[in-house]
Scaffold this active site. Structure first.
Site, mmCIF file in Angstrom:
data_model
loop_
_atom_site.group_PDB
_atom_site.id
_atom_site.type_symbol
_atom_site.label_atom_id
_atom_site.label_comp_id
_atom_site.label_asym_id
_atom_site.label_seq_id
_atom_site.Cartn_x
_atom_site.Cartn_y
_atom_site.Cartn_z
ATOM 1 N N LYS A 1 3.289 0.851 10.211
ATOM 2 C CA LYS A 1 3.758 1.972 9.263
ATOM 3 C C LYS A 1 3.597 3.253 9.338
ATOM 4 O O LYS A 1 4.048 4.283 9.614
ATOM 5 C CB LYS A 1 3.473 1.571 8.063
ATOM 6 C CG LYS A 1 4.067 1.000 6.426
ATOM 7 C CD LYS A 1 4.141 1.092 5.416
ATOM 8 C CE LYS A 1 2.931 0.274 4.894
ATOM 9 N NZ LYS A 1 2.367 -0.065 3.792
ATOM 10 N N GLU B 1 0.766 -1.418 0.192
ATOM 11 C CA GLU B 1 0.172 -0.156 -0.140
ATOM 12 C C GLU B 1 0.593 1.332 0.243
ATOM 13 O O GLU B 1 1.805 1.198 0.869
ATOM 14 C CB GLU B 1 -0.660 0.387 1.475
ATOM 15 C CG GLU B 1 -1.777 1.331 0.991
ATOM 16 C CD GLU B 1 -2.753 1.019 2.392
ATOM 17 O OE1 GLU B 1 -2.500 0.169 3.151
ATOM 18 O OE2 GLU B 1 -3.864 2.528 2.510
ATOM 19 N N ARG C 1 5.261 -13.229 9.245
ATOM 20 C CA ARG C 1 5.699 -11.859 8.781
ATOM 21 C C ARG C 1 6.826 -11.647 10.028
ATOM 22 O O ARG C 1 7.760 -12.577 10.875
ATOM 23 C CB ARG C 1 4.485 -10.856 9.419
ATOM 24 C CG ARG C 1 4.371 -10.671 10.903
ATOM 25 C CD ARG C 1 2.963 -9.559 10.816
ATOM 26 N NE ARG C 1 3.414 -8.436 10.382
ATOM 27 C CZ ARG C 1 2.534 -7.052 9.744
ATOM 28 N NH1 ARG C 1 1.877 -7.964 8.714
ATOM 29 N NH2 ARG C 1 3.275 -6.382 9.454
HETATM 30 P P1 ATP Z 1 0.969 -1.647 7.700
HETATM 31 O O1 ATP Z 1 -0.261 -3.365 7.974
HETATM 32 O O2 ATP Z 1 1.975 -1.104 9.309
HETATM 33 O O3 ATP Z 1 -0.093 -0.368 6.874
HETATM 34 P P2 ATP Z 1 1.705 -3.920 5.510
HETATM 35 O O4 ATP Z 1 1.662 -4.685 6.727
HETATM 36 O O5 ATP Z 1 -0.395 -3.565 5.237
HETATM 37 O O6 ATP Z 1 2.065 -2.383 6.496
HETATM 38 P P3 ATP Z 1 1.644 -3.520 2.767
HETATM 39 O O7 ATP Z 1 1.780 -1.929 2.598
HETATM 40 O O8 ATP Z 1 0.235 -3.528 2.568
HETATM 41 O O9 ATP Z 1 1.907 -3.338 4.379
HETATM 42 O O10 ATP Z 1 2.571 -4.919 2.797
HETATM 43 C C1 ATP Z 1 2.842 -5.558 1.735
HETATM 44 C C2 ATP Z 1 3.148 -6.722 2.164
HETATM 45 O O11 ATP Z 1 4.163 -6.467 2.819
HETATM 46 C C3 ATP Z 1 2.290 -7.816 1.441
HETATM 47 O O12 ATP Z 1 1.982 -8.693 1.295
HETATM 48 C C4 ATP Z 1 2.599 -7.877 3.012
HETATM 49 O O13 ATP Z 1 1.860 -8.821 4.056
HETATM 50 C C5 ATP Z 1 3.612 -7.769 3.540
HETATM 51 N N1 ATP Z 1 4.502 -7.046 4.800
HETATM 52 C C6 ATP Z 1 4.488 -6.459 6.063
HETATM 53 N N2 ATP Z 1 5.078 -6.411 6.962
HETATM 54 C C7 ATP Z 1 5.535 -7.345 6.902
HETATM 55 C C8 ATP Z 1 6.750 -7.900 7.517
HETATM 56 N N3 ATP Z 1 6.763 -7.525 8.755
HETATM 57 N N4 ATP Z 1 7.063 -9.492 7.401
HETATM 58 C C9 ATP Z 1 6.791 -10.089 6.139
HETATM 59 N N5 ATP Z 1 5.760 -9.239 5.511
HETATM 60 C C10 ATP Z 1 5.122 -8.332 5.560
HETATM 61 MG MG MG Z 2 -1.888 -3.421 3.926
#
Ligand code: ATP
Ligand code: MG
Length: 565
Positions: free
Chosen positions: A278, A41, A268
């Site tokens: 984030k 995102e 994760r």
């Molecule tokens: P936030 O919820 O903090 O905004 P997010 O995890 O939703 O962050 P995205 O931009 O939606 O962030 O994530 C893109 C991809 O990265 C998704 O497939 C997510 O599962 C993966 N991802 C995000 N954080 C992690 C993490 N800590 N470890 C492994 N994969 C991750």
């Molecule tokens: Mg997300």
């Protein structure tokens, strides 16, 4: 990782996702095609957790001759921005990956809308006018069924009309949502009439004011996968409970049995002494608690890049931690160990004195300057070398001199010999102090027979110190970074204290009075260095020939675990 024997009798080590992908290929699913996507995102910069997902999404595609696309999951215009889109692309490329295509979930807004209309017409979706609080109250609990909304059975025509209105701008935010009509008693809470669309009046960074009704994650993600032809949709474990809903929409969408995307979940990455959400990282940036997304203390990819981590070091770390079905917290020391291992092979060795005191070799001729050879990287048999000047007046580290030293102090103290690296053995003869008792100058005498190539060059002394010729060194600023948080798991402590209170007040120390050897002036921003005996450093992106700035990437050894355990 599981060791597998191939049909040819070879052994190979695969993670559980690779095993599943190989089985799908064996069964001829999706015509033997492999397609993945990385779906960030664009509401912040990528962090090391994303790197883990990137390495899997792109890695699987590479390994099985497939493609990985980059899809911006831009369904919430309030938080999203092009700044983030550009930064995400830069970071993925820096990690060494190439996407097949770039897509945006917003590219599918029309298709999703049409699909929603289809579901309304089939009696599978309805417009709910209750407040979000009332909807939440009716959700029930995992052990108790929910209750139906009073709007659940409104006529299809009315639903169609109201859904149009939700998108026209006439309806205020929060006044209506479109919900899937599934089952308010389902044991999976995500099936209890999940929200498909909500109203947002904020303009979208790509579609402007065209849309006012925006699809929810669950109504956008699987469908986007389907529209693009994704075969394996890899995501983190918290989406496991969403998978039945993912499959529900796909079943309603898919036109034949030749193709369907498959969602698989992995653990994760969480790291000690930092946060990965984030929302929190954005707060640190917005509130000036760090100096931007690329502050070298941040767990962001651009932060690590600026700090002097190489992409290879990050890959090494991701390989070490692997992919499993269990969530946990990884010790940041493991990341730092990977960085050290990588920089040991990669970095150029130079001399720097970060807390200098003058050291005068009293028996060395005043005008004499010797050019000594220093090997750039002793770990590399083909390494080049460079020249470092030696003269009568040197700088040494203040910590390397002690007037009254304890027995096991093998550095400079009156009466004791030490070797000056690549140069001579010297014997300390004393020092001069100012009125406050602070040492101003240290004095030594040089043994001229101990230079390399001279008769006594192999004579052993216990300590070897680094040094710089005062006249041949340059001023520099050095930034010493430490862990951003002072507690191991800020997310756990957060219940009692706000995460801002858990920040390590000593995470950045700026030393403005440092000296570096002249050779360092030839380095470019981001070049990898080792300041001998001190640590791994790199040239900061703000460094200029007039004002050189260096960041400490990581110390030579893991001192933290000793101090805090
Ligand atoms: P936030 O919820 O903090 O905004 P997010 O995890 O939703 O962050 P995205 O931009 O939606 O962030 O994530 C893109 C991809 O990265 C998704 O497939 C997510 O599962 C993966 N991802 C995000 N954080 C992690 C993490 N800590 N470890 C492994 N994969 C991750
Ligand atoms: Mg997300």
């Amino acid at each position: 990782m599981t060791d597998i024997k191939t049909e040819e009798g070879e052994k190979k080590s695969l993670n559980f996702i690779e095993i599943a992908v190989e089985n799908d290929l064996k069964e001829g699913k999706n015509g033997g095609r492999i397609q993945t996507r990385f779906p960030p995102e664009p509401n912040g910069y990528l962090h090391i957790g994303h790197a883990k997902a990137i390495c899997l999404d792109f890695g699987i595609a590479q390994k099985y001759n497939g493609i990985c696309n980059l899809r911006f999951d831009d369904t919430n215009p309030v938080k999203e921005d092009v700044e983030y889109v550009d930064a995400i692309k830069e970071d993925i490329e820096w990690l060494g990956y190439k996407w097949g295509n770039i897509y945006y979930a917003s590219d599918y807004f029309q298709q999703l809308w049409d699909f929603a209309i289809k579901l309304i017409k089939e009696g599978k979706a309805y417009v709910d006018e209750q407040s979000s609080e009332d909807i939440a109250k009716q959700k029930g609990t995992p052990t108790q069924p929910g209750t139906n909304s009073p709007y659940r059975d409104r006529p299809i025509e009315e639903n169609l009309e109201l859904f149009q209105k939700m998108n026209s701008g006439d309806i205020p935010e929060g006044a209506m949502v479109l919900r899937a009509k599934i089952d308010m008693a389902n044991s999976n809470m995500h099936f209890r009439d999940p929200i498909m669309y909500r109203i947002i009046h904020h303009p979208h960074h790509r579609t402007g004011t065209t849309w006012k009704a925006y699809p929810m994650y669950d109504f956008a993600h699987g469908q986007s996968d389907y529209f693009e032809g994704v075969t394996h949709s890899l995501c983190t474990l918290e989406f496991e409970v969403h998978r039945p809903l993912y499959n529900y929409y796909i079943d309603l969408l898919k036109e034949n049995d030749d193709y369907r995307p498959r969602q698989m979940e992995f653990n994760r990455l969480n790291l000690t002494y930092t946060v990965m959400s984030k929302r929190k990282l954005l707060a640190l940036v917005k509130e000036g608690l760090v100096n931007g997304w690329d502050d070298p203390r941040m767990p962001t990819i651009c932060g690590y890049r600026r700090r002097g981590y190489s992409p290879e070091a990050i890959h090494k770390f991701i390989d070490k931690i692997g992919y499993t079905k269990y969530d946990g917290v990884v010790d940041v020391s493991l990341l730092e160990a990977s960085v050290r291992e990588d920089l040991n092979a990669r970095s150029t060795r130079v001399s720097a004195v970060i807390n200098p005191v003058k050291c005068i070799i009293t028996n060395y001729p005043e005008e004499q300057v010797e050019e000594l050879e220093a090997i750039n990287n002793p770990e590399d048999p083909n390494s080049a070398s460079h020249i470092i000047e030696f003269s009568r007046e040197l700088y040494i580290e203040r910590e390397d001199f002690m007037e009254n030293a304890p027995k096991k102090y093998f550095r400079m103290t009156p009466g004791q010999e030490v070797r000056l690296k690549n140069a001579y053995i010297v014997k300390c003869t004393g020092c001069k102090k100012n009125a406050e008792g602070e040492v101003e100058e240290v004095y030594c005498e040089c043994d001229f027979n101990t230079k390399s190539g001279m008769p006594d060059s192999n004579r052993k002394v216990k300590g070897t110190l680094h040094w710089l010729s005062a006249a041949h060194s340059l001023p520099a600023e050095v930034r010493l970074y430490d862990r951003l948080f002072s507690v191991e798991n800020p997310a756990l402590e957060e219940k009692e204290r706000d995460f801002r209170e858990l920040l390590n007040p000593d995470s950045l120390k700026v030393l403005t009075n440092c000296r570096v050897e002249k050779f360092v002036a030839e380095m470019k921003p981001l070049d990898y260095l080792q300041f001998q005996r001190i640590g791994y450093f790199n040239v900061d992106v703000d460094s200029t020939p007039e004002k050189m700035i260096f960041n400490r990437t990581v110390g030579l050894k893991d001192t933290w675990s000793k101090i805090n355990k």
